[in-house]
Structures are given as structure tokens and as C-alpha cells.
Design an enzyme around this catalytic site. Structure first.
Site, short mmCIF file in Angstrom:
data_model
loop_
_atom_site.label_atom_id
_atom_site.label_comp_id
_atom_site.label_asym_id
_atom_site.label_seq_id
_atom_site.Cartn_x
_atom_site.Cartn_y
_atom_site.Cartn_z
N SER A 108 -50.39 45.21 40.89
CA SER A 108 -50.54 45.66 42.28
C SER A 108 -50.53 47.19 42.29
CB SER A 108 -49.36 45.12 43.08
OG SER A 108 -49.19 45.89 44.24
N SER A 109 -51.08 47.77 43.36
CA SER A 109 -51.10 49.24 43.46
C SER A 109 -49.70 49.83 43.62
CB SER A 109 -51.98 49.68 44.63
OG SER A 109 -51.51 49.10 45.83
N CYS A 110 -48.70 48.98 43.92
CA CYS A 110 -47.34 49.51 44.09
C CYS A 110 -46.68 49.89 42.76
CB CYS A 110 -46.46 48.53 44.85
SG CYS A 110 -46.08 47.08 43.88
N TYR A 137 -40.22 44.52 42.67
CA TYR A 137 -41.53 43.89 42.44
C TYR A 137 -42.39 44.77 41.52
CZ TYR A 137 -46.22 42.21 44.04
OH TYR A 137 -47.51 41.73 44.15
N LYS A 141 -43.96 43.97 37.86
CA LYS A 141 -45.40 44.10 37.59
C LYS A 141 -45.66 45.06 36.42
CE LYS A 141 -47.29 41.32 40.61
NZ LYS A 141 -47.99 40.13 40.14
N HIS A 180 -48.03 40.44 54.61
CA HIS A 180 -48.52 41.81 54.57
C HIS A 180 -49.03 42.22 55.96
CE1 HIS A 180 -48.84 40.71 50.23
NE2 HIS A 180 -48.36 41.92 50.09
N1 LIG Z 1 -51.77 39.76 48.57
C1 LIG Z 1 -51.86 41.03 48.23
O1 LIG Z 1 -52.02 41.92 49.10
C2 LIG Z 1 -51.80 41.45 46.79
C3 LIG Z 1 -51.59 40.52 45.77
N2 LIG Z 1 -51.55 40.97 44.47
C4 LIG Z 1 -51.30 40.03 43.36
O2 LIG Z 1 -52.25 38.97 43.37
C5 LIG Z 1 -51.63 37.77 42.88
C6 LIG Z 1 -51.82 36.66 43.87
O3 LIG Z 1 -51.29 37.01 45.12
P1 LIG Z 1 -51.59 36.15 46.45
O4 LIG Z 1 -52.66 35.18 46.18
O5 LIG Z 1 -51.71 37.11 47.56
O6 LIG Z 1 -50.21 35.38 46.64
P2 LIG Z 1 -49.91 33.96 47.30
O7 LIG Z 1 -48.51 34.01 47.78
O8 LIG Z 1 -50.98 33.62 48.28
O9 LIG Z 1 -50.02 32.94 46.08
C7 LIG Z 1 -49.12 32.99 45.04
C8 LIG Z 1 -49.24 31.74 44.21
O10 LIG Z 1 -48.27 31.81 43.17
C9 LIG Z 1 -47.80 30.52 42.93
N3 LIG Z 1 -46.42 30.54 42.48
C10 LIG Z 1 -45.37 31.21 43.03
N4 LIG Z 1 -44.24 30.89 42.39
C11 LIG Z 1 -44.56 30.00 41.43
C12 LIG Z 1 -43.83 29.30 40.44
N5 LIG Z 1 -42.50 29.44 40.32
N6 LIG Z 1 -44.51 28.45 39.62
C13 LIG Z 1 -45.83 28.28 39.76
N7 LIG Z 1 -46.59 28.92 40.64
C14 LIG Z 1 -45.96 29.77 41.48
C15 LIG Z 1 -47.89 29.75 44.24
O11 LIG Z 1 -48.18 28.39 43.91
P3 LIG Z 1 -48.01 27.13 44.94
O12 LIG Z 1 -48.93 27.43 46.08
O13 LIG Z 1 -48.47 25.97 44.14
O14 LIG Z 1 -46.59 27.10 45.33
C16 LIG Z 1 -49.04 30.46 44.96
O15 LIG Z 1 -50.20 29.68 44.91
C17 LIG Z 1 -50.18 38.12 42.61
O16 LIG Z 1 -50.00 38.46 41.26
C18 LIG Z 1 -49.95 39.35 43.47
O17 LIG Z 1 -48.92 40.13 42.96
C19 LIG Z 1 -51.75 42.28 44.15
C20 LIG Z 1 -51.98 43.20 45.12
C21 LIG Z 1 -51.99 42.88 46.51
C1 LIG Z 2 -49.61 44.82 48.49
C2 LIG Z 2 -48.31 45.56 48.60
O1 LIG Z 2 -47.59 45.14 49.75
C3 LIG Z 2 -46.33 45.75 49.96
O2 LIG Z 2 -46.44 47.10 50.27
P1 LIG Z 2 -47.09 47.72 51.54
O3 LIG Z 2 -48.39 48.30 51.22
O4 LIG Z 2 -46.12 48.64 52.18
O5 LIG Z 2 -47.37 46.43 52.41
P2 LIG Z 2 -47.36 45.85 53.85
O6 LIG Z 2 -48.68 45.25 54.04
O7 LIG Z 2 -46.20 44.98 54.10
O8 LIG Z 2 -47.16 47.12 54.85
C4 LIG Z 2 -48.10 48.16 54.93
C5 LIG Z 2 -47.72 49.12 56.04
O9 LIG Z 2 -47.94 48.46 57.30
C6 LIG Z 2 -46.81 48.63 58.14
N1 LIG Z 2 -46.75 47.53 59.11
C7 LIG Z 2 -46.94 47.65 60.44
N2 LIG Z 2 -46.75 46.48 61.06
C8 LIG Z 2 -46.48 45.57 60.08
C9 LIG Z 2 -46.20 44.18 60.10
O10 LIG Z 2 -46.17 43.55 61.14
N3 LIG Z 2 -45.99 43.59 58.89
C10 LIG Z 2 -46.03 44.28 57.72
N4 LIG Z 2 -45.83 43.62 56.56
N5 LIG Z 2 -46.26 45.62 57.67
C11 LIG Z 2 -46.49 46.25 58.84
C12 LIG Z 2 -45.65 48.71 57.17
O11 LIG Z 2 -44.53 49.30 57.78
C13 LIG Z 2 -46.26 49.56 56.06
O12 LIG Z 2 -46.22 50.92 56.42
C14 LIG Z 2 -45.46 45.87 48.77
O13 LIG Z 2 -44.16 45.54 49.15
C15 LIG Z 2 -46.00 45.32 47.55
O14 LIG Z 2 -45.70 43.96 47.53
C16 LIG Z 2 -47.47 45.43 47.39
O15 LIG Z 2 -47.96 45.44 46.30
#
Ligand SMILES: NC(=O)C1=CN([C@@H]2O[C@H](COP(=O)(O)OP(=O)(O)OC[C@H]3O[C@@H](n4cnc5c(N)ncnc54)[C@H](OP(=O)(O)O)[C@@H]3O)[C@@H](O)[C@H]2O)C=CC1
Ligand SMILES: C[C@H]1O[C@H](OP(=O)(O)OP(=O)(O)OC[C@H]2O[C@@H](n3cnc4c(=O)[nH]c(N)nc43)[C@H](O)[C@@H]2O)[C@@H](O)[C@@H](O)C1=O
Length: 312
Positions: A108-110, A137, A141, A180
């Protein structure tokens, strides 16, 4: 990858894994291996070993993780560190032991320092302190990246790491607190419109800058990297364009058709002030995003409307 190669998509029920699965199916890949977390808990080392020993996947898309927005990351700090670390060590070690041909790990970009220069180049990893809200987290990563690098260094494994920017899209998590920002605001504006609420609250100051990539584009990029990239260094995946959270909120407000006002709850954290990806390396490898943010929000909103009764 051949269209008949055995391909394990870890996390296929999630937003990213689901998009990767759809994309592979559209491309004609026929031998996809999928397990839900109920069927295979990736925190269980023995279960992971047994699965790899039996299935012997040739390729692994590692899209399973404990994932959430700023509040979830900051609240469940131990869970985000422990669960992600243990899943990564189990899966990456088993991929080495059972001779997986190639694995793609998603970070992730974090992972970049909170105050790194912008745009974020891959080489900025480990050059400064991390953002506090998602440090656990990010550390997990970073460990995943290092596992891929070290298994490559010591054992010659072709394990690659991709760092997506903030994602949104089909099958996103719309939980009011744990999601998010983009899905959270789609839901909040939609519910405010339905209930004629005069004000929608946005967390933080609205000034942080974020970049957003549509899930289906991310999936295409992952498959592209699996087929075209085999280096040790991580690769950023993003659009190279960002906007403020306030501007994002205004865009979502327009898409949803909400007529009320915005307010900012500054008791909530802002997180990193900016995390714009440098995507020149990705462009040089030959991939660019297709979906612009306006279109992507429209598509995500339509998906939300279709599934809203199933939303947690
Ligand atoms: N969403 C975002 O904004 C971002 C996501 N990423 C990365 O992308 C990847 C996917 O994220 P995203 O699709 O959004 O996440 P989701 O929460 O939508 O999906 C995560 C998946 O992980 C599986 N999982 C979690 N815990 C377990 C476990 N103990 N055993 C087996 N499977 C497990 C879940 O399976 P099940 O459904 O079967 O429970 C689920 O399908 C991650 O690595 C995340 O860090 C990176 C940057 C940004
Ligand atoms: C993908 C990335 O996601 C996480 O980081 P983040 O970029 O900070 O993600 P976010 O989407 O939750 O927030 C983005 C911004 O938005 C603002 N904000 C406003 N209103 C809401 C709101 O209602 N919900 C949320 N969640 N944020 C809000 C919030 O305060 C922040 O300034 C990481 O923990 C990490 O897991 C990671 O990798």
C-alpha cells in the site's frame, strides 16, 4: 502465465481479489484456485502449508489482508500488525517451500514516510518515520516487501511487490466507520439524500490530498505485472493524480445528487497530508490507468446502489 496455469487468488471475495478474478476469467485463464477465509484461514500456518502442498499453485496473487480506512487502522492496531504479518509469513514461506513459479504481493502507499517528498518514488521506502494512524499496517506491509526481497535474494524466488494507491470500486467495504474515505462518503451522501439531511460530516480538515485508482484498473495492472515484471524492486500502482478530500467530497456529492451542505469534523484524524504516487516506473513497464475518477465514482455508486441491502 499460460491460460491453463494454476493460479491462486488469495482474497478473491475482497474488492481487489474479486477484480483480479474477474479480469483473469475475462482473459481466458481457466485454472483459478480460490478459498474463502472460512475454508482457509491464512493465519493458520499448518492449513496454509497443507493447502500449498495439495494444490501446488504455479502463480499466486496475494490480495488477502486485514484492510480498512484510517479509523480501523488506528483502532485495531494490534490486529492490523499481527494478522497481516502472520498471513504474509505463512503464504510467502509456503510459496517458497512448494516452489510457486511467481507471486505478486500487494502492499500500500502507506509504506512511505509520512513526510516523504512528492510524488512518492519507490526508493523512498524506509527513509523516514511513518504516519502514526497506520504505522502497524505499514510495518506489516513493509515486512511483506522484505519477505519477497529476501526470498528472492537467498532462494531465487520470483516474488514481486506492488504498492497500490488508495483504491475504490466494485464490491468495496461501505462500513460507516471502518471503510476508506471514498466508499464511506458514497454511503453517507446517499443516506443523507434519502433522509433529507441538511448536512453531511466529513472527517478531518478536508485538506489532505489523496490519489484514487479504480479496482478494475488495479486488477489489470496486477495481471500485467505478473506477466511483464520480474524485478526485486517494488512498483507503485496509481494514476499520478490527486485531489483534496474536500474536492473528493464535492465530486461524490455531485454524483449522488445530494443538495445539502458539508461540515468538517476536525476532531477526526487527517492522516498523511499527501501521498501522491510517482508512476513513471509503471508507465515505463508499459501500463497506464484507464478509468478517470469521475467515471469511476459513477461506476462505484451504481455498484453500491445494486448491493446496498447487502452492505454491512
Ligand atoms: N482498499 C484499498 O484502498 C487498498 C488495498 N490495498 C491492498 O489490496 C489488498 C486487497 O485489499 P481489498 O480487496 O481492498 O480488501 P478487502 O477487505 O476487500 O478483502 C480482503 C480479503 O482478504 C481476505 N482475508 C482477510 N483475512 C483473511 C484470513 N485470515 N484468511 C484468509 N483470507 C483472509 C478476505 O477473505 P474473505 O472474504 O474470504 O473473508 C477478503 O476477501 C490488500 O493487500 C490491501 O492491503 C492496498 C492499497 C489500498
Ligand atoms: C489505503 C490507505 O487507507 C488508510 O489511509 P488513508 O489514506 O488515510 O485512508 P482513508 O481513506 O481512511 O482516509 C483518507 C482521508 O479521508 C478523510 N476522511 C473524511 N471523511 C472520511 C470518512 O468518512 N471515512 C474515512 N475513512 N476517511 C474520511 C480521512 O480523515 C483522511 O484524511 C490507511 O490507514 C492505510 O490502510 C492505507 O493504506
Amino acid at each position: 502465465m499460460e491460460t491453463t496455469s494454476s493460479i491462486y487468488i488469495a482474497g478473491h471475495r475482497g474488492m481487489v481479489g474479486g477484480a483480479i478474478k474477474r479480469h483473469l476469467e475475462q482473459q481466458g485463464y481457466t485454472n483459478l484456485i480460490c478459498r474463502t477465509s472460512d475454508e482457509l484461514d491464512l493465519r493458520n500456518q499448518q492449513a496454509v502449508e497443507d493447502f500449498f502442498a495439495t494444490e501446488k499453485p504455479e502463480y499466486v496473487f496475494f490480495a488477502a489482508a486485514k484492510v480498512g480506512g484510517i479509523m480501523a487502522n488506528n483502532t485495531y492496531r494490534a490486529d492490523f500488525l499481527y494478522e497481516n504479518l502472520i498471513m504474509e509469513t505463512n503464504v510467502i514461506h509456503a510459496a517458497y517451500k512448494y516452489e510457486v513459479t511467481k507471486l505478486l504481493f500487494l502492499g500500500s502507499s502507506c509504506i512511505y514516510p509520512k513526510f516523504a517528498p512528492q510524488p512518492l518514488k519507490e526508493e523512498y521506502l524506509l527513509t523516514g518515520p511513518l504516519e502514526q494512524t497506520n504505522e502497524p499496517y505499514a510495518i506489516a506491509k513493509i515486512a511483506g516487501i522484505k519477505l519477497c526481497e529476501t526470498y528472492r535474494d537467498q532462494y531465487g524466488c520470483d516474488f514481486i511487490s506492488a504498492m497500490p494507491t488508495n483504491l475504490y470500486g466494485i464490491g468495496d467495504n461501505y462500513h460507516p466507520n471502518n471503510s476508506h474515505v471514498l466508499p464511506a462518503l458514497i454511503r453517507r451522501f446517499h443516506e443523507a439524500k434519502e433522509k433529507n439531511k441538511p448536512i453531511v460530516t466529513i472527517w478531518g480538515t478536508g485538506t489532505p490530498m489523496r490519489e484514487f485508482l479504480y479496482s478494475e484498473d488495479l486488477a489489470e495492472a496486477c495481471v500485467y505485472l505478473m506477466n511483464h515484471y520480474s524485478e526485486r524492486e517494488l512498483v507503485n500502482i496509481g494514476t499520478g493524480e490527486d485531489l483534496s478530500i474536500k474536492d473528493l467530497a464535492l465530486l461524490i456529492k455531485k454524483t449522488v445528487g445530494y443538495q445539502g451542505a458539508l461540515e468538517f469534523d476536525t476532531t477526526k484524524p487527517d492522516g498523511t497530508p499527501r501521498k501522491l504516487m510517482d508512476v513513471s516506473k509503471l508507465h515505463n513497464i508499459g501500463w497506464r490507468h484507464k478509468t478517470d475518477l469521475n467515471d469511476g465514482i459513477e461506476l462505484a455508486y451504481r455498484d453500491f446502489l445494486k448491493k446496498k441491502f447487502a452492505i454491512r
